[in-house]
Design a protein around this motif. Structure first.
Motif, PDB file in Angstrom:
ATOM      1  N   LEU A   1     -27.367  25.558   2.446  1.00 41.05           N
ATOM      2  CA  LEU A   1     -25.920  26.204   2.874  1.00 41.05           C
ATOM      3  C   LEU A   1     -24.901  27.267   3.016  1.00 41.05           C
ATOM      4  N   GLY A   2     -25.364  27.680   1.367  1.00 44.37           N
ATOM      5  CA  GLY A   2     -24.383  28.570   1.091  1.00 44.37           C
ATOM      6  C   GLY A   2     -24.817  29.835   1.416  1.00 44.37           C
ATOM      7  N   LEU A   3     -23.839  30.687   0.618  1.00 43.15           N
ATOM      8  CA  LEU A   3     -24.928  32.072   1.160  1.00 43.15           C
ATOM      9  C   LEU A   3     -25.125  32.891  -0.624  1.00 43.15           C
ATOM     10  N   PRO A   4     -25.549  32.476  -1.212  1.00 43.72           N
ATOM     11  CA  PRO A   4     -26.536  32.533  -2.230  1.00 43.72           C
ATOM     12  C   PRO A   4     -27.996  32.284  -1.533  1.00 43.72           C
ATOM     13  N   ALA A   5     -28.356  31.296  -1.089  1.00 40.65           N
ATOM     14  CA  ALA A   5     -29.362  30.620  -0.907  1.00 40.65           C
ATOM     15  C   ALA A   5     -30.135  32.084   0.635  1.00 40.65           C
TER      16      ALA A   5
ATOM     17  N   PHE B   1     -19.431  28.756   4.469  1.00 37.48           N
ATOM     18  CA  PHE B   1     -18.258  28.647   3.602  1.00 37.48           C
ATOM     19  C   PHE B   1     -18.196  29.877   2.583  1.00 37.48           C
ATOM     20  N   PHE B   2     -17.007  30.899   2.467  1.00 37.04           N
ATOM     21  CA  PHE B   2     -17.038  31.527   1.778  1.00 37.04           C
ATOM     22  C   PHE B   2     -17.584  32.515   1.860  1.00 37.04           C
ATOM     23  N   GLY B   3     -18.613  32.903   2.803  1.00 38.14           N
ATOM     24  CA  GLY B   3     -19.809  33.876   3.168  1.00 38.14           C
ATOM     25  C   GLY B   3     -18.614  35.123   2.870  1.00 38.14           C
ATOM     26  N   ASN B   4     -17.200  35.714   3.471  1.00 37.98           N
ATOM     27  CA  ASN B   4     -16.898  36.726   3.879  1.00 37.98           C
ATOM     28  C   ASN B   4     -16.977  37.949   2.776  1.00 37.98           C
ATOM     29  N   THR B   5     -17.126  38.522   3.090  1.00 36.88           N
ATOM     30  CA  THR B   5     -16.666  40.082   2.542  1.00 36.88           C
ATOM     31  C   THR B   5     -15.834  40.132   1.294  1.00 36.88           C
ATOM     32  N   ASP B   6     -14.454  39.735   1.268  1.00 37.40           N
ATOM     33  CA  ASP B   6     -13.622  39.538   0.189  1.00 37.40           C
ATOM     34  C   ASP B   6     -13.435  38.215  -0.760  1.00 37.40           C
ATOM     35  N   ASP B   7     -14.306  37.054  -0.032  1.00 35.82           N
ATOM     36  CA  ASP B   7     -14.137  36.158  -0.659  1.00 35.82           C
ATOM     37  C   ASP B   7     -15.397  35.913  -2.180  1.00 35.82           C
ATOM     38  N   ALA B   8     -14.799  35.701  -3.169  1.00 35.27           N
ATOM     39  CA  ALA B   8     -14.778  34.771  -4.713  1.00 35.27           C
ATOM     40  C   ALA B   8     -15.490  33.610  -4.894  1.00 35.27           C
ATOM     41  N   ILE B   9     -16.126  32.860  -4.916  1.00 31.17           N
ATOM     42  CA  ILE B   9     -15.955  31.517  -5.896  1.00 31.17           C
ATOM     43  C   ILE B   9     -16.483  31.485  -7.472  1.00 31.17           C
ATOM     44  N   ASP B  10     -16.869  29.919  -7.792  1.00 32.48           N
ATOM     45  CA  ASP B  10     -17.701  30.433  -8.728  1.00 32.48           C
ATOM     46  C   ASP B  10     -18.884  29.108  -8.098  1.00 32.48           C
ATOM     47  N   LEU B  11     -20.426  30.188  -8.915  1.00 29.59           N
ATOM     48  CA  LEU B  11     -21.557  30.050  -8.880  1.00 29.59           C
ATOM     49  C   LEU B  11     -22.185  29.509  -9.572  1.00 29.59           C
TER      50      LEU B  11
ATOM     51  N   PRO C   1     -15.470  33.261 -11.064  1.00 30.14           N
ATOM     52  CA  PRO C   1     -15.369  33.714  -9.774  1.00 30.14           C
ATOM     53  C   PRO C   1     -16.172  34.840  -9.665  1.00 30.14           C
ATOM     54  N   THR C   2     -17.379  34.446  -8.807  1.00 31.24           N
ATOM     55  CA  THR C   2     -18.238  36.042  -8.247  1.00 31.24           C
ATOM     56  C   THR C   2     -17.947  36.235  -6.987  1.00 31.24           C
ATOM     57  N   PRO C   3     -17.332  37.566  -6.786  1.00 29.86           N
ATOM     58  CA  PRO C   3     -17.256  37.636  -5.691  1.00 29.86           C
ATOM     59  C   PRO C   3     -18.767  38.458  -4.750  1.00 29.86           C
ATOM     60  N   ASN C   4     -18.187  38.375  -3.819  1.00 27.19           N
ATOM     61  CA  ASN C   4     -19.487  38.725  -2.562  1.00 27.19           C
ATOM     62  C   ASN C   4     -19.769  39.762  -2.718  1.00 27.19           C
ATOM     63  N   LYS C   5     -19.461  40.420  -2.994  1.00 31.90           N
ATOM     64  CA  LYS C   5     -19.799  42.113  -3.273  1.00 31.90           C
ATOM     65  C   LYS C   5     -20.768  41.881  -3.961  1.00 31.90           C
ATOM     66  N   GLU C   6     -20.474  41.468  -5.690  1.00 31.67           N
ATOM     67  CA  GLU C   6     -21.331  41.434  -6.391  1.00 31.67           C
ATOM     68  C   GLU C   6     -22.476  40.694  -6.400  1.00 31.67           C
ATOM     69  N   LEU C   7     -22.475  39.624  -5.337  1.00 35.14           N
ATOM     70  CA  LEU C   7     -23.444  38.783  -4.946  1.00 35.14           C
ATOM     71  C   LEU C   7     -24.341  39.831  -3.804  1.00 35.14           C
ATOM     72  N   VAL C   8     -24.332  40.043  -3.548  1.00 32.39           N
ATOM     73  CA  VAL C   8     -24.920  41.235  -2.346  1.00 32.39           C
ATOM     74  C   VAL C   8     -25.452  42.172  -3.083  1.00 32.39           C
TER      75      VAL C   8
END
Length: 313
Positions: free
Chosen positions: A182-186, A204-214, A245-252
């Protein structure tokens, strides 16, 4: 011996069972309809540190049968996710699971029961959230309401019985054996390994500027195991998260470092939903000594290696 309810086939349960096995603990794990055995548990099963027993998590009779075969002195209940088209069956599933767990816990005189909850209870909180944060009764999704019920029931159970009863609020987990994805990392990692474009619908929280605790599931599972086996705990609720928080940009970028030809364009801006804040983990650190072993890059590398080894999820 520790009973892990939902331990064989569940995302959190299977990884928690592995973490307990790595601690040298003996475990009994329940399975329901699915008989698939995660590859990472096989060595513990072969060494007879992990035993599999069929059981419906909502059935007191099923759990009692396990107690007739094994001496259980602790329970980790990470079951849940009862799917139903109307709220009554889903709610009944949680109530029945709670009733079955607390009934056998009393009969077996266990030392501790640990229930999984969710960091989603902090939705909408501004700034960093800790376990003292007041929680709103209203919930945007049934699963959040059910988890709040679990926390209230666990607290009352502890007061009435004197059994150490802990709720762990899990935040941003991802990694091996995540069947739901369900999450962006997977979504990103599976797509990168398969060489396809990721499915970004309803993330959820899968947009460019989002950042959540992963938190990588191997770290999360180890934290649950440390809580369950701690000699003494000061609190009855613990956040389990990375604490930042881990920014989605960092994850990508982490995925691209491991799979260089991977390409993705996330939706712009922020996901249109109340914020999900980073959470404090000071309680967890103080009482168990826990600190994450995986950063974003090493977690993604481990996850990619797992999938490339032929594991489907």
């Amino acid at each position: 011996m520790i009973l892990v309810v939902g331990g064989l086939n569940g995302f959190i349960g299977s990884n928690t069972t592995e973490a307990l096995g790595e601690q040298g603990q003996e475990c009994v794990v329940t399975r329901h309809d699915n008989t698939e055995v995660p590859r990472f548990l096989q060595k513990h099963i072969d060494r007879r540190h992990v035993f599999i027993e069929p059981a419906d998590a909502t059935s007191t009779a099923d759990l009692r049968r396990i107690g007739e075969k094994h001496k259980i002195d602790g329970i980790v209940n990470v079951g849940g996710g009862f799917k139903a088209e109307s709220p009554v069956p889903g709610l009944k599933g949680y109530f029945d699971m709670l009733a079955a767990t607390v009934q056998v816990a009393v009969e077996w005189k266990v030392k501790r029961v640990t229930f999984s909850s969710t960091g989603g209870v902090y939705l909408g909180v501004q700034g960093q959230a800790d376990e003292e944060q007041p929680i709103l009764l209203q919930s945007p999704f049934p699963i959040l309401a059910y988890q709040k019920i679990v926390e209230v029931a666990a607290n009352e159970f502890a007061k009435k019985t004197g059994i150490s009863t802990i709720c762990v609020r899990l935040m941003g987990m991802y990694g091996p054996f995540d069947g739901a994805q369900l999450g962006l990392p997977a979504r990103l990692v599976h797509a990168a390994v398969a060489g396809v474009a990721p499915n970004l619908e309803n993330v959820f929280f899968g947009n460019t500027d989002d950042a959540i605790d992963l938190c990588y599931v191997k770290d999360m599972a180890r934290a649950i195991a440390l809580i369950q086996t701690a000699e003494k705990l000061q609190y009855d609720v613990y956040n389990i998260a990375s604490g930042k928080p881990t920014p989605n940009k960092e994850l990508v970028e982490a995925v691209k470092r491991v799979v260089p030809d991977f390409k993705v364009d996330l939706p712009p801006g922020h996901f249109p939903f109340p914020p999900l804040p980073p959470v404090e983990t000071k309680r967890l650190q103080a009482d168990t000594g826990f600190s994450p072993r995986f950063d974003t890059r090493s977690a993604i590398q481990d996850y990619v290696d797992w999938l490339k080894a032929g594991n489907p999820k």
